[in-house]
Design a protein around this motif. Structure first.
Motif, PDB file in Angstrom:
ATOM      1  N   SER B  86      30.164  36.081  35.372  1.00 35.42           N
ATOM      2  CA  SER B  86      29.486  35.479  34.224  1.00 35.42           C
ATOM      3  C   SER B  86      30.485  34.685  33.382  1.00 35.42           C
ATOM      4  O   SER B  86      30.182  33.610  32.864  1.00 35.42           O
ATOM      5  N   ASP B  87      31.688  35.204  33.300  1.00 34.71           N
ATOM      6  CA  ASP B  87      32.745  34.514  32.570  1.00 34.71           C
ATOM      7  C   ASP B  87      33.108  33.209  33.280  1.00 34.71           C
ATOM      8  O   ASP B  87      33.314  32.161  32.640  1.00 34.71           O
ATOM      9  N   TYR B  90      30.423  30.700  32.657  1.00 34.69           N
ATOM     10  CA  TYR B  90      30.542  30.195  31.285  1.00 34.69           C
ATOM     11  C   TYR B  90      31.618  29.120  31.181  1.00 34.69           C
ATOM     12  O   TYR B  90      31.410  28.020  30.653  1.00 34.69           O
ATOM     13  N   TRP B 115      25.087  34.680  39.771  1.00 32.94           N
ATOM     14  CA  TRP B 115      24.893  34.786  38.331  1.00 32.94           C
ATOM     15  C   TRP B 115      24.126  33.589  37.799  1.00 32.94           C
ATOM     16  O   TRP B 115      24.357  32.462  38.209  1.00 32.94           O
ATOM     17  N   LEU B 117      23.253  31.745  34.019  1.00 34.25           N
ATOM     18  CA  LEU B 117      23.676  31.765  32.619  1.00 34.25           C
ATOM     19  C   LEU B 117      23.076  30.552  31.923  1.00 34.25           C
ATOM     20  O   LEU B 117      23.185  29.435  32.410  1.00 34.25           O
ATOM     21  N   ASP B 128      16.048  35.564  28.646  1.00 37.13           N
ATOM     22  CA  ASP B 128      16.738  36.645  29.352  1.00 37.13           C
ATOM     23  C   ASP B 128      15.734  37.624  29.956  1.00 37.13           C
ATOM     24  O   ASP B 128      15.826  37.983  31.124  1.00 37.13           O
ATOM     25  N   GLY B 257      27.168  44.173  33.438  1.00 36.85           N
ATOM     26  CA  GLY B 257      27.216  43.435  34.699  1.00 36.85           C
ATOM     27  C   GLY B 257      26.265  44.057  35.701  1.00 36.85           C
ATOM     28  O   GLY B 257      25.380  44.810  35.340  1.00 36.85           O
ATOM     29  N   GLY B 263      26.500  41.062  31.824  1.00 38.61           N
ATOM     30  CA  GLY B 263      27.813  40.471  32.095  1.00 38.61           C
ATOM     31  C   GLY B 263      28.594  40.332  30.819  1.00 38.61           C
ATOM     32  O   GLY B 263      28.143  40.712  29.731  1.00 38.61           O
ATOM     33  N   ARG B 265      29.338  37.516  29.489  1.00 40.20           N
ATOM     34  CA  ARG B 265      28.890  36.332  28.750  1.00 40.20           C
ATOM     35  C   ARG B 265      27.384  36.278  28.624  1.00 40.20           C
ATOM     36  O   ARG B 265      26.860  35.295  28.100  1.00 40.20           O
ATOM     37  N   GLY B 267      23.420  36.398  30.347  1.00 41.42           N
ATOM     38  CA  GLY B 267      22.773  35.918  31.564  1.00 41.42           C
ATOM     39  C   GLY B 267      22.324  37.084  32.427  1.00 41.42           C
ATOM     40  O   GLY B 267      22.108  38.196  31.939  1.00 41.42           O
ATOM     41  N   ARG B 268      22.242  36.831  33.724  1.00 39.33           N
ATOM     42  CA  ARG B 268      21.730  37.863  34.640  1.00 39.33           C
ATOM     43  C   ARG B 268      22.298  37.621  36.018  1.00 39.33           C
ATOM     44  O   ARG B 268      22.407  36.477  36.457  1.00 39.33           O
ATOM     45  N   GLY B 269      22.622  38.717  36.714  1.00 36.70           N
ATOM     46  CA  GLY B 269      23.157  38.529  38.063  1.00 36.70           C
ATOM     47  C   GLY B 269      23.314  39.844  38.770  1.00 36.70           C
ATOM     48  O   GLY B 269      22.816  40.880  38.304  1.00 36.70           O
TER      49      GLY B 269
END
Lengths: 363, 272
Positions: B86-87, B90, B115, B117, B128, B257, B263, B265, B267-269
């Motif tokens: 996620s980072d 980003y 991921w 974002l 989200d 995460g 995560g 940052r 988002g979703r993953g």
């Protein structure tokens, strides 16, 4: 110097109770109940103990003051016996031919009614055969599984008006019950969810009066049928007079009082338990730990209650329908079209599946 | 004279440095389909690019899709070690020439992670709790089955649908559901057994009710109808507290995460 004053309540009626010097006991001037001081103190302090269970009915056979059949009644009425099913009925002696209300086979005149117990009470028929017809039509409405061919019938067959013998039980019951009750609270604190359950010991004791609990006294009449058409309205109950039997038949009792008492006891016990349980509230759960019921000097009477009976045949099976001859309440088992049931379920399945799929997809 | 020479050299150095930095930053530029893992053919990449260009043109929304072999050692971001995928997503988006509003979908093949974002209005257009869940249902099966083009194609098409719906000022949400048969199937297939069980239970209940209407004969369990009115006298009542019992259960405060998680940052993953 200040004195403590304690007021005791009468356990029978709840009024203030006073000490009677003459009797050396606490006596209630409203209901004449008498109690030892120790007994009242125990009630007051909550040291409550259940009394032993007891169902004490007056001995029915030894009741005095029973009326015997009059001479006219002995002349007018006779018993009839069905050779097919063994059913015994009482009817007018002038009836030349009649059929058994249970199996529809011919009956033959039997013995005189002399020696048979004369009923104490009777509720006369209020509903006519036309009322039965109308009730039957209403009864079939809304029954989705009723076969179409059966529905097309508009007339119940073999309709018979019958007085059914019942034992009527009157009593005052006294019940004591122990319950276990819980109160639950929950809350969240930090990373934990807490759940606290408080346990209570709950005791209740109460009295109530039952009037005319009916238990049918004929083996030929299915108890479930007779209980299903309850209740009867006892405002219409009359002292027995054989004139009410004109045009109708009466089943003869063949279940002794002592064999019916157990059924009455069970119903009284269940009602006493429900009444006491209804006074326990404010808890998340309540369970009954123990119950004790006492009946003393309960009274029993012999009564005839009106029932319309009808039988219908469908696919070789007889279906019996009974209607309360006073109130018109109708009960009975009807044939079920299982193919229709399957079709309804097959039609419902895709609708339910679609709704559930939509709901789960939207979550 | 010497001063002038030094100034000239300093300018050249500065300009070179700026151009290097500039070239490093603009190596992606606004490229919205970045297939560093080599998952797509040229024609597939072009096809995906067409959709993302269309989304940008019509809605001003950047739909960025990135595949990498490993995001740990990705030199595209310079000397930088992302905390997690996620980072990486980003930083990738922010280092590119993308608009304020957008969404990025990154797949890392060596770690088998993915991921989503969102950025800016992207969080409203694809929320989200609702939008990202739908996208997951839409694309994850293809990703797991190795159908990468189909996966990203569905992603881009879905983003187009969400962006289009948002122009009505009513983005897809629980109150305005996104009705897509394929995505619905992805959502419910894991709950199929539960649906069948509830269905069967409902049918059994219906059958029981219908049959009961045909059987009106039943014994009376009590004698409540025969209690003389006003005769009930409760002459004793006592409620005594006995004891208390308290239990506690640890409650998870939320996952970090992983599948469906936020995560570092947002988002979703998860993994595939």
């Amino acid at each position: 110097m200040a004195e403590n004053m304690i007021v005791y309540k009468c356990p029978e009626c709840g009024a203030d109770i006073q000490f009677s010097a003459a009797e050396g006991k606490m006596k209630c001037r409203y209901c004449d109940g008498e109690f030892d001081i120790k007994e009242l103190e125990d009630y007051d302090k909550g040291h409550f103990k259940q009394k032993p269970e007891e169902f004490n009915w007056k001995n029915f056979d030894e009741r005095k003051g029973r009326e015997d059949w009059s001479a006219d009644e002995l002349n007018q009425l006779a018993t009839y016996r069905c050779s097919h099913c063994g059913g015994e009925i009482i009817g007018e002696g002038t009836t030349m031919a009649t059929k058994c209300p249970y199996c529809d086979n011919p009956v033959v005149m039997g013995e005189s009614i002399d020696g048979l117990l004369r009923p104490d009470l009777i509720i006369p028929f209020k509903k006519t055969p036309d009322d039965v017809q109308e009730a039957f039509k209403r009864f079939m409405k809304g029954k989705l599984l009723l076969p179409s061919k059966f529905k097309k019938r508009n007339k119940p067959e073999n309709l018979k008006g019958l007085y059914v013998p019942f034992w009527l039980f009157d009593c005052d019951s006294d019940g004591q019950a122990d319950f276990t009750a819980t109160k639950v609270t929950s809350w969240r604190s930090g990373d934990y969810r807490y759940r606290k359950t408080d346990y209570y010991s709950v005791k209740r004791a109460g009295k109530m009066t039952f009037l005319d609990i009916p238990v049918d006294s004929s083996t030929k009449m299915d108890d479930s049928f007779m209980e299903s058409i309850e209740p009867y309205n006892y405002r219409d109950i009359e002292k027995f007079n054989s004139a009410y039997l004109a045009g109708y038949m009466s089943d003869r009792y063949d279940v002794d009082v002592k064999d019916s008492i157990e059924r009455a006891n069970r119903r009284i016990r269940a009602s006493t338990s429900e009444m006491l349980r209804s006074t326990v509230y404010g808890y998340n759960s309540v369970s009954t730990s123990s119950l004790s019921v006492q009946i003393k000097e309960g009274d029993i009477q012999y009564a005839l209650l009106p029932v319309w009976m009808m039988n219908t045949e469908y696919k070789g099976k007889t279906y019996t329908i009974a209607m309360n001859g006073q109130t018109g309440k109708m009960v009975g088992e009807l044939p079920i079209d299982y193919l229709r049931l399957v079709l309804y379920l097959l039609a419902a399945f895709p609708i339910i599946a679609a709704i559930l799929t939509l709901l789960f997809g939207m979550m | 004279m010497i001063k002038k020479i030094f100034s000239f050299i300093a300018c050249i150095v500065m300009m070179t440095a700026v151009s290097v930095v500039a070239s490093a930053a603009s190596e992606y530029g606004d490229e919205r389909v970045v297939d560093r893992a080599g998952l797509f053919t040229d024609s597939e990449e072009n096809s995906l690019r067409e959709i993302t260009d269309k989304i940008k043109e019509e809605f001003g929304f950047d739909c960025v899709m990135v595949t990498v072999n490993s995001y740990y050692n990705d030199n595209m971001l310079g000397a930088y070690s992302p905390m997690d995928l996620s980072d990486y997503a980003y930083k990738f988006y922010n280092n590119g020439d993308y608009g304020y509003n957008g969404i990025i979908f990154v797949v890392s093949m060596s770690t088998r992670e993915w991921w989503f974002l969102q950025f800016g209005e992207g969080k409203t257009i694809i929320s989200d709790s609702y939008g990202l869940e739908w996208l997951e249902y839409k694309v994850l099966d293809e990703l797991k089955d190795g159908e990468y083009y189909e996966c990203f194609d569905k992603f881009a098409s879905s983003v187009y649908d969400f962006a289009k719906e948002a122009t009505n000022n009513k983005p897809y949400s629980t109150g305005n559901p996104y009705l897509d048969v394929e995505a619905y199937w992805g959502k419910i297939k894991g709950k199929l057994i539960v649906i069948i069980i509830i269905c069967v239970a409902a049918l059994a209940l219906i059958a029981w009710i219908l049959i009961r209407t045909m059987k009106t004969v039943k014994k009376q369990p009590d004698a409540n109808s025969y209690v003389k009115s006003g005769s009930f006298n409760l002459y004793f009542r006592n409620d005594t507290f006995m004891y208390s019992n308290t239990t506690r259960t640890r409650v998870n405060s939320g996952s970090r995460g992983g599948r469906g998680g936020g995560g570092s940052r947002g988002g979703r993953g998860g993994r595939f």
